[in-house]
Design a protein around this motif. Sequence first.
Motif, short mmCIF file in Angstrom:
data_model
loop_
_atom_site.label_atom_id
_atom_site.label_comp_id
_atom_site.label_asym_id
_atom_site.label_seq_id
_atom_site.Cartn_x
_atom_site.Cartn_y
_atom_site.Cartn_z
N GLY A 54 -47.91 2.60 13.36
CA GLY A 54 -49.25 2.09 13.16
C GLY A 54 -49.62 1.00 14.15
N ALA A 55 -48.64 0.14 14.49
CA ALA A 55 -48.89 -0.91 15.49
C ALA A 55 -49.16 -0.31 16.86
CB ALA A 55 -47.69 -1.86 15.54
N LEU A 56 -48.40 0.73 17.21
CA LEU A 56 -48.64 1.39 18.50
C LEU A 56 -50.02 2.03 18.54
CD1 LEU A 56 -45.15 3.05 19.11
CD2 LEU A 56 -46.12 1.06 20.27
N MET A 57 -50.44 2.61 17.42
CA MET A 57 -51.79 3.19 17.36
C MET A 57 -52.86 2.11 17.53
SD MET A 57 -51.63 6.45 17.08
CE MET A 57 -50.27 6.26 18.25
N GLU A 58 -52.60 0.92 16.98
CA GLU A 58 -53.54 -0.20 17.11
C GLU A 58 -53.70 -0.59 18.58
OE1 GLU A 58 -56.06 -3.07 15.19
OE2 GLU A 58 -54.89 -1.45 14.29
N THR A 59 -52.56 -0.70 19.28
CA THR A 59 -52.60 -1.05 20.70
C THR A 59 -53.26 0.06 21.51
OG1 THR A 59 -50.51 -2.22 20.37
CG2 THR A 59 -51.19 -1.84 22.63
N ALA A 60 -52.93 1.29 21.16
CA ALA A 60 -53.49 2.43 21.90
C ALA A 60 -55.00 2.49 21.79
CB ALA A 60 -52.87 3.73 21.38
N SER A 61 -55.54 2.09 20.64
CA SER A 61 -57.00 2.16 20.46
C SER A 61 -57.72 1.26 21.45
CB SER A 61 -57.37 1.78 19.02
OG SER A 61 -57.02 0.43 18.75
N PHE A 62 -57.14 0.07 21.76
CA PHE A 62 -57.77 -0.82 22.74
C PHE A 62 -57.59 -0.26 24.16
CE2 PHE A 62 -57.21 -3.71 19.17
CZ PHE A 62 -58.46 -4.31 19.12
N TRP A 63 -56.45 0.36 24.41
CA TRP A 63 -56.23 0.98 25.72
C TRP A 63 -57.22 2.13 25.92
CZ3 TRP A 63 -53.69 5.82 27.12
CH2 TRP A 63 -53.48 5.93 28.50
N SER A 90 -60.07 16.92 28.86
CA SER A 90 -58.70 16.93 28.32
C SER A 90 -58.27 15.53 27.86
CB SER A 90 -57.72 17.46 29.37
OG SER A 90 -57.78 16.67 30.55
N VAL A 91 -58.67 14.51 28.65
CA VAL A 91 -58.31 13.13 28.27
C VAL A 91 -59.03 12.73 26.99
CG1 VAL A 91 -58.41 10.71 28.97
CG2 VAL A 91 -57.87 12.48 30.66
N LEU A 92 -60.33 13.04 26.91
CA LEU A 92 -61.10 12.69 25.72
C LEU A 92 -60.58 13.41 24.48
CD1 LEU A 92 -64.71 12.75 27.25
CD2 LEU A 92 -63.34 10.73 26.66
N LEU A 93 -60.20 14.70 24.63
CA LEU A 93 -59.67 15.46 23.50
C LEU A 93 -58.34 14.88 23.02
CD1 LEU A 93 -60.02 17.93 21.68
CD2 LEU A 93 -58.76 19.28 23.38
N ALA A 94 -57.49 14.51 23.97
CA ALA A 94 -56.19 13.92 23.59
C ALA A 94 -56.39 12.61 22.84
CB ALA A 94 -55.34 13.69 24.85
N VAL A 98 -55.32 11.85 18.86
CA VAL A 98 -54.48 10.72 18.45
C VAL A 98 -55.17 9.89 17.40
CG1 VAL A 98 -53.43 8.57 19.25
CG2 VAL A 98 -53.19 10.64 20.62
N MET A 99 -56.48 9.60 17.57
CA MET A 99 -57.19 8.73 16.65
C MET A 99 -57.46 9.42 15.30
SD MET A 99 -57.43 5.87 18.14
CE MET A 99 -58.51 5.07 16.97
N VAL A 100 -57.81 10.71 15.34
CA VAL A 100 -58.21 11.40 14.11
C VAL A 100 -57.02 11.98 13.35
CG1 VAL A 100 -59.57 13.31 13.19
CG2 VAL A 100 -60.49 11.92 15.04
N VAL A 102 -53.14 11.83 14.45
CA VAL A 102 -51.88 11.09 14.45
C VAL A 102 -52.03 9.75 13.73
CG1 VAL A 102 -50.10 10.03 15.90
CG2 VAL A 102 -51.16 12.20 16.59
N ARG A 103 -53.07 9.01 14.08
CA ARG A 103 -53.28 7.69 13.47
C ARG A 103 -53.48 7.80 11.96
NH1 ARG A 103 -57.76 4.68 12.19
NH2 ARG A 103 -57.48 2.39 12.20
N VAL A 104 -54.34 8.74 11.54
CA VAL A 104 -54.61 8.92 10.11
C VAL A 104 -53.35 9.34 9.36
CG1 VAL A 104 -55.89 10.29 8.43
CG2 VAL A 104 -57.06 9.39 10.45
N LEU A 105 -52.57 10.23 9.97
CA LEU A 105 -51.33 10.69 9.32
C LEU A 105 -50.34 9.53 9.14
CD1 LEU A 105 -49.76 13.13 8.23
CD2 LEU A 105 -48.86 13.48 10.54
N LEU A 106 -50.16 8.72 10.20
CA LEU A 106 -49.24 7.59 10.11
C LEU A 106 -49.67 6.59 9.05
CD1 LEU A 106 -48.44 6.85 13.88
CD2 LEU A 106 -46.82 7.59 12.14
N LEU A 107 -50.96 6.24 9.05
CA LEU A 107 -51.46 5.27 8.08
C LEU A 107 -51.41 5.81 6.66
CD1 LEU A 107 -54.50 3.75 10.03
CD2 LEU A 107 -52.19 2.82 9.79
N SER A 108 -51.69 7.09 6.49
CA SER A 108 -51.66 7.69 5.15
C SER A 108 -50.24 7.74 4.60
CB SER A 108 -52.26 9.10 5.19
OG SER A 108 -53.62 9.05 5.56
N LEU A 109 -49.29 8.13 5.45
CA LEU A 109 -47.90 8.16 5.01
C LEU A 109 -47.40 6.76 4.66
CD1 LEU A 109 -46.35 10.76 7.50
CD2 LEU A 109 -46.69 11.05 5.04
#
Length: 624
Positions: A54-63, A90-94, A98-100, A102-109
């Motif tokens: 979850g912390a990595l997702m937080e950092t990734a969102s600002f990147w 391709s970059v926008l889809l990736a 990740v945001m919709v 991977v991030r949601v799955l990690l936070l939900s788990l």
Amino acid sequence: MIFRSIARIFENWIDPLADRAPEQPPRSLMAFCWFYLRQAKLPFFAMLVLGGGGALMETASFWFMGVLIDILDATPREAGWSGLIASHGSVLLAMAFVMVVVRVLLLSLSMLVEEQTITPGFTNLVRWQSYRYVARQSLNFFQNDFAGRIVTKVSAAGQSIGDLMSSLLQVVWFMAIYAISTMALVAALDWRLAAMIALWIAIFLLLARYFVPRIRENARELAEANSMMSGRMVDSFSNILTLKLFGNDVGNDGYMRQGFERLIERVQRFTRLITGVRAALNLLSGVMITAIAAVSIDLWFSSNISSGDVAFTLGLALRLSMMLGRLMMQLNGIMRAIGTIQNSAELIAEPIGLVDKPDATELAIRRPEVRFEHVDFGYEGGGPVIRDLSLVIGAGEKVGIVGRSGAGKSTLVNLLLRFYDVSDGRILIDGQNIADVTQESLRAQIGMVTQDTGLLHRAIRDNIRFGKEGAGDDMLWEAVERAEADSFIADLSDMRGRKGLDAHVGERGVKLSGGQRQRIAISRVMLKDAPILVLDEATSALDSEVEAAIQANLMKLMEGKTVLAIAHRLSTIAALDRLIVMDKGRIVESGTHQELLEQGGIYAALWARQSGGFLPVDGAETEA
């Protein structure tokens, strides 16, 4: 339906009521926590992994925000969505995946583990195991403390360990991963920005090193003041009848006020520290955000970083400031939890004062003969109560114990039940030293009715069934009828509409009269049908008519049993086989009622001086 099935998987991950033998936990903070945490290693490891993700997702969102700004800066507005997708699809889809996903799955788990596994499972695992261990403490342990204070500490331990671990993994660990990943990404832009963030974190750690030990000690003192305040309130509410009878609200308010003043002083001392920490942190954050913004703008002027990089760096810095502030806010809860755990550990991990020997056997009785051989005993911090006492009560013999208050009668019974160990000498039942048998098997062979009848706030059926677990209603009703309790039980009901045997009796049986409580207690002992019977003022709370009826049933219950009966009302025990007169911890007279009267000693004087059937109380002595 699907969510319920998923939630049930996580809810069943920890079994809080697992069948495990009560075991003494260690007293030090870390060892005490690990004693329970090791039983839930996998769920907490999952929190560790998911929290880091979850912390990595937080950092990734600002990147992602910085990358998106640079993409938009390089894309002509007239190109529209089609041009944007054609060049950077391709970059926008990736990033969207990740945001919709991977991030949601990690936070939900992470949420499922914390809310469905740790909160209901681990918290109650600690409470259940702590309760089972503390409940096996000696009688002396409970007599020397507030019941409310003990309950507070046992209940708070599980919640505090769970809160501490959640805070460490959800906030501290999250913060550590976020800080490391932030420095790594910023370092890729310019080393000077990374150095400033490293300096920021270093100063924060220095502040923590100064404040944390002080907060921890104050949190422990605050937890102790909280538990003591809870103990005083429970003590007052438990004895509310006494307080109202004597009408001394001002005096009791003064006693409670002292507790509140102590608690408030501890709270103020604790919050002063927290306020100081937060003020220092706010100053640090303000200075560092301004400095990082100035350096970022200078690097942008010199074309060393792009506009997206400036936005990315400032976004990370602002988020870092908020997270450090959150960490300091959480530090309040973390230190409270640590203080509470330390405070609870001091009580929960206390060694059990009276234990069975490792090779203790089960007490098996063929002839219920009781022997006291040269017994000495004194309570801790006091003088001797029983002095070189020797007494033989033959199998089936019925003995009454008489003496003024403070003579040692109740202490003698407590020693027989092994609520305390003798200082010297020994007590034998059917030739077996009670110190060599298990306490549970010993007390299973002794039925006791006390003057101060204790009932639990449960159904009458449950209170009586303590005498024999699993007894059917037929057997239970037989005991009720023999104790003359059927006349009122059938008419009982409580505020929830439960009737008869299902009616609840209130805390300590307050909804019943003294006579009704006593008859319930006698029913319980009749159901137990133990070979040794102890009666401590068993009919003192009954009116004459009911007492006469129960006395006849008690005589039936005594048949074939060894009986010790303590009484101030001598008429209730005059017909027993033998009477023992105790004075200052010794047996001074022994014989039948008639023989003792003829001796003209203490018993004869007590008999002559009785008024209304009660003994005079020697104010210079206190019943042990």
